[in-house]
Design a protein around this motif. Sequence first.
Motif, mmCIF file in Angstrom:
data_model
loop_
_atom_site.group_PDB
_atom_site.id
_atom_site.type_symbol
_atom_site.label_atom_id
_atom_site.label_comp_id
_atom_site.label_asym_id
_atom_site.label_seq_id
_atom_site.Cartn_x
_atom_site.Cartn_y
_atom_site.Cartn_z
ATOM 1 N N MET A 1 0.878 -1.362 0.009
ATOM 2 C CA MET A 1 0.101 0.012 0.095
ATOM 3 C C MET A 1 0.849 1.305 -0.047
ATOM 4 N N ASN A 2 0.764 2.158 -0.906
ATOM 5 C CA ASN A 2 1.426 3.291 -0.942
ATOM 6 C C ASN A 2 0.955 4.335 0.082
ATOM 7 N N ASN A 3 1.825 5.416 0.299
ATOM 8 C CA ASN A 3 1.402 6.357 1.162
ATOM 9 C C ASN A 3 0.090 7.057 0.907
ATOM 10 N N HIS A 4 -0.414 7.290 -0.287
ATOM 11 C CA HIS A 4 -1.754 7.915 -0.440
ATOM 12 C C HIS A 4 -2.939 7.084 -0.122
ATOM 13 N N GLU A 5 -2.627 5.698 -0.417
ATOM 14 C CA GLU A 5 -3.781 4.676 -0.203
ATOM 15 C C GLU A 5 -3.609 4.518 1.381
ATOM 16 N N SER A 6 -2.530 4.514 1.899
ATOM 17 C CA SER A 6 -2.485 4.550 3.474
ATOM 18 C C SER A 6 -3.166 5.810 4.143
ATOM 19 N N LEU A 7 -2.964 6.833 3.629
ATOM 20 C CA LEU A 7 -3.924 8.021 4.138
ATOM 21 C C LEU A 7 -4.895 7.862 3.977
ATOM 22 N N ARG A 8 -5.571 7.654 2.656
ATOM 23 C CA ARG A 8 -7.319 7.436 2.736
ATOM 24 C C ARG A 8 -7.572 6.531 3.559
ATOM 25 N N GLN A 9 -7.174 5.207 3.643
ATOM 26 C CA GLN A 9 -7.594 4.204 4.528
ATOM 27 C C GLN A 9 -7.684 4.889 5.995
ATOM 28 N N LEU A 10 -6.524 5.669 6.370
ATOM 29 C CA LEU A 10 -6.591 6.318 7.875
ATOM 30 C C LEU A 10 -7.681 7.391 7.969
ATOM 31 N N VAL A 11 -7.694 8.192 6.849
ATOM 32 C CA VAL A 11 -9.122 9.032 6.902
ATOM 33 C C VAL A 11 -10.582 8.233 6.821
ATOM 34 N N HIS A 12 -10.540 7.210 6.044
ATOM 35 C CA HIS A 12 -11.679 6.418 6.090
ATOM 36 C C HIS A 12 -12.069 5.872 7.510
ATOM 37 N N ASP A 13 -11.115 5.307 8.182
ATOM 38 C CA ASP A 13 -11.124 4.740 9.423
ATOM 39 C C ASP A 13 -11.661 5.753 10.353
ATOM 40 N N ALA A 14 -11.063 7.015 10.268
ATOM 41 C CA ALA A 14 -11.589 8.021 11.271
ATOM 42 C C ALA A 14 -13.059 8.636 11.093
ATOM 43 N N ARG A 15 -13.488 8.572 9.808
ATOM 44 C CA ARG A 15 -14.982 8.984 9.460
ATOM 45 C C ARG A 15 -15.863 7.860 10.189
ATOM 46 N N ALA A 16 -15.493 6.526 10.334
ATOM 47 C CA ALA A 16 -16.424 5.630 11.189
ATOM 48 C C ALA A 16 -16.897 6.143 12.430
ATOM 49 N N PRO A 17 -16.092 6.596 13.374
ATOM 50 C CA PRO A 17 -16.344 7.138 14.506
ATOM 51 C C PRO A 17 -17.157 8.323 14.503
ATOM 52 N N LEU A 18 -16.885 9.072 13.533
ATOM 53 C CA LEU A 18 -17.820 10.413 13.591
ATOM 54 C C LEU A 18 -19.160 10.270 12.863
ATOM 55 N N ASN A 19 -19.079 9.000 11.967
ATOM 56 C CA ASN A 19 -20.657 8.540 11.748
ATOM 57 C C ASN A 19 -21.266 8.127 13.091
ATOM 58 N N ARG A 20 -20.496 7.304 13.950
ATOM 59 C CA ARG A 20 -21.239 6.916 15.025
ATOM 60 C C ARG A 20 -21.645 7.900 16.057
ATOM 61 N N ILE A 21 -20.798 9.042 16.263
ATOM 62 C CA ILE A 21 -21.047 10.167 16.992
ATOM 63 C C ILE A 21 -22.499 10.690 16.497
ATOM 64 N N SER A 22 -22.544 11.059 15.307
ATOM 65 C CA SER A 22 -23.629 11.834 14.741
ATOM 66 C C SER A 22 -25.045 11.133 14.895
ATOM 67 N N MET A 23 -24.967 9.721 14.789
ATOM 68 C CA MET A 23 -26.027 8.542 14.854
ATOM 69 C C MET A 23 -26.498 8.719 16.338
ATOM 70 N N ASN A 24 -25.416 8.803 17.327
ATOM 71 C CA ASN A 24 -25.847 8.651 18.647
ATOM 72 C C ASN A 24 -26.402 10.127 19.174
ATOM 73 N N ALA A 25 -25.877 11.028 18.595
ATOM 74 C CA ALA A 25 -26.349 12.547 18.586
ATOM 75 C C ALA A 25 -28.050 12.561 18.463
ATOM 76 N N GLU A 26 -28.197 11.965 17.468
ATOM 77 C CA GLU A 26 -29.526 11.841 16.752
ATOM 78 C C GLU A 26 -30.468 11.064 17.783
ATOM 79 N N LEU A 27 -29.890 10.062 18.399
ATOM 80 C CA LEU A 27 -30.558 9.328 19.144
ATOM 81 C C LEU A 27 -31.014 10.010 20.449
#
Length: 69
Positions: A1-27
Amino acid sequence: MNNHESLRQLVHDARAPLNRISMNAELVKLVLENDMPKEKALAALDKIIANCQQCSEQLQQISDTHTSD
């Protein structure tokens, strides 16, 4: 995996908890608006706190990975 793909994966992984935060705030909002048991709101708030911490860790990992290049 090159640096660009690695960075994209890390950003993708960081979005998951943000989505869960939003969902739980709505709850929490729904619980408060509909006089549902406060335990549901408290459980959602615990999830929000945990996901904020996870997001912070992910962002630190992104920073560490990006600055080590």
